[in-house]
Structures are given as C-alpha cells and as structure tokens.
Enzyme design. Structure first.
Site, short mmCIF file in Angstrom:
data_model
loop_
_atom_site.label_atom_id
_atom_site.label_comp_id
_atom_site.label_asym_id
_atom_site.label_seq_id
_atom_site.Cartn_x
_atom_site.Cartn_y
_atom_site.Cartn_z
N ASP A 1 0.83 -1.21 0.00
CA ASP A 1 0.00 0.00 0.00
C ASP A 1 0.86 1.25 0.00
O ASP A 1 2.09 1.18 0.13
CB ASP A 1 -0.96 -0.02 1.20
CG ASP A 1 -0.27 -0.42 2.51
OD1 ASP A 1 0.97 -0.31 2.60
OD2 ASP A 1 -0.97 -0.86 3.43
N ASN B 1 -7.21 -2.57 14.43
CA ASN B 1 -8.63 -2.66 14.03
C ASN B 1 -8.89 -3.83 13.09
O ASN B 1 -9.97 -3.95 12.54
CB ASN B 1 -9.08 -1.34 13.37
CG ASN B 1 -8.38 -1.07 12.04
OD1 ASN B 1 -7.53 -1.85 11.61
ND2 ASN B 1 -8.73 0.03 11.40
N GLU C 1 -9.52 -1.37 5.45
CA GLU C 1 -10.12 -1.06 6.74
C GLU C 1 -11.38 -1.90 6.95
O GLU C 1 -11.92 -2.47 6.00
CB GLU C 1 -10.48 0.44 6.78
CG GLU C 1 -9.30 1.37 6.56
CD GLU C 1 -8.34 1.44 7.76
OE1 GLU C 1 -8.24 0.47 8.54
OE2 GLU C 1 -7.68 2.49 7.89
#
Ligand code: PGA
Length: 260
Positions: free
Chosen positions: A68, A137, A144
């Site tokens: 990324d 997370n 995400e």
C-alpha cells in the site's frame, strides 16, 4: 487453519520468518516477495539483510511489491511507503530498484495508478510470499473494516483509528493522509503464502479475531482463514487472546526451526 508460531520475542519471531524467506529465495531466486511497511516487519528486513551479508544470498532476481501507499504525499516524502520501502528493503538488501514496486500515491490520477498497479502485479505472475502486519482494528494492507473480502487494488479512505495509530510517523494526526492505494483483500489472498507478523498486546484482539473469529468484512484480517497457506508469527502478548494456543504449540513443537 493457519500455522501459528508463538515466540517469546518479536526478534525471535522475525528471525524465524527471515530464515524461512531467505531459504525460499535461495531455492527460488526469482521469487516475487510482497512486503508490508509499519513497525512490525522492520526487524525481519534487518535480519534478512544480515543473512544476505553472511551467506551471500543472491537477491539480484528478487521482485518486490509493496502492499500500500498513502495518496497525496509528494514523491520523496520520508514517510511515503515508497521511501520506507527504499530505506528498509531496497537499500538494506541491495535490490535492483527497478524490481521494487510501490503504488504511485503521488499520481495525478490515483484511481488509474491503483488499476495499473494491479495489472503490474498480474504481469509479474502474482506474489509468491506476502509479508503482512495487522492493524489493531483488524485491517490488512490498508483494507479497513468493511472492506470487501474480494476487493482488488484501489483507492481507500483511511479510518480515524489508523490515522491516529500512524500519527507517530507524522507531527500530528491531521498530517496523516486521509486516503491510500492498497492491494485489495482479494489481491492479498492471491499470493501463494501469507506470512503474518504481529507483536504486542495491542494486537492481541485483532489477531484472535482474524485467526479464530468469524470470517467477516468487519475484520479484514479474518479473510486469512480463506487462504490455504497462512503462517502467523506472534510474540506472547500478541497471542494472548487466542483460544487454541495449546493446539498451536503442540503442532509446531514438532517442526524444525527453519520450516514454516
Ligand atoms: P504496525 O502496523 O506494524 O506499524 O503495527 C501494522 C498495520 O497497521 O498493518
């Protein structure tokens, strides 16, 4: 089920991963290696560089793809992943820079840059071994919570929790870019072997949710359960919330130290 290896320290787990990756490169010098950025894999790269120097490992035909990149940082920004990969991987291992690929986050059209990156990976034959971290997370790459488990490389918005976690690399959270280009979950799942590293108590819940919880887009790391060859290298604190620890320990106590 993922192969779960729990070591006492991040250094021990990283060294184990480095030994395995070095042996894989030695057996297959034209390997396509997927690299992660962040704090977690830094020791692995240092250890790989040490093995290269000590054993004269030939990395001249290695190809590297990053997971990324931030969107909007100017080219050459020290916290861009292009620069992090250059410092920690390309320079440290003495790789040919033309064989090291990072999504172009400073492109005028980041959407086109994301598509082009996916095509470049395909043209290279895909990733053989993918190094992964995991966010607190549950994100992998910058996918995400809520990311489609079949997603491909694309532009994404970063969550507030990720920007806060990465604020340590910038002066303040508002300077952390709000967008990124990330390989999709589906792109990551196309790699031949996924090597997940996670260290510290802050990762324990995400690791347990990813490896043992339900497969759900709410925890993108749980997509690892859909892959036939995943190795998770953890330290004790990151493994603390796993329910099946005893089983993992029994399964892996029988394997030689350099096998993943
Ligand atoms: P870290 O990040 O290695 O800096 O903890 C991992 C991630 O967010 O994927």
């Amino acid at each position: 089920m993922a192969e779960v290896i729990i070591e006492r320290t991040p250094q021990a787990a990283s060294a184990r991963a480095a030994r395995h990756i070095a042996a894989t490169i030695a057996a297959r010098p034209d390997l396509v290696l997927g690299v992660a950025t962040g704090s977690t894999p830094a020791h692995l790269y240092r250890e790989l560089a040490r093995i290269r120097d000590r054993d004269g490992l030939d990395v001249s035909r290695l190809t590297v793809f990053a997971l990324d990149e931030y969107v909007g940082l100017p080219a050459g920004h020290p916290e861009s992943y292009a620069e992090v990969v250059r410092r920690e991987v390309t320079d440290a291992l003495g790789l040919d820079p033309s064989r090291v690929h990072v999504p172009d986050g400073s492109a005028a059209d980041p959407f086109a840059a994301a598509d082009e990156y996916e095509q470049r990976m395909e043209a290279a034959g895909g990733v053989d071994v993918q190094i992964l971290g995991i966010g607190g997370n549950g994100h992998i790459g910058f996918n995400e919570p809520g990311s489609s488990l079949r997603s491909r490389t694309r532009v994404k918005t970063l969550s507030r929790s990720t920007r806060t976690a990465n604020a340590r690399f910038f002066d303040e959270v508002d300077r952390v870019p709000a967008h990124c280009i990330t390989q999709g979950v589906g792109t990551i799942l196309d790699a031949g072997h996924l090597v997940l590293l996670a260290f510290g108590a802050g990762k324990a819940d995400a690791v347990a949710a990813a490896l043992e919880g339900p497969v759900t887009a709410s925890v993108p790391g749980s997509a690892l359960q859909l892959h036939p060859h995943v190795t998770a290298l953890l330290d004790d604190p990151a493994a603390a919330a796993l329910a099946h620890r005893e089983y993992y320990d029994d399964a892996w106590s029988l394997k030689p130290a350099d096998v993943l």
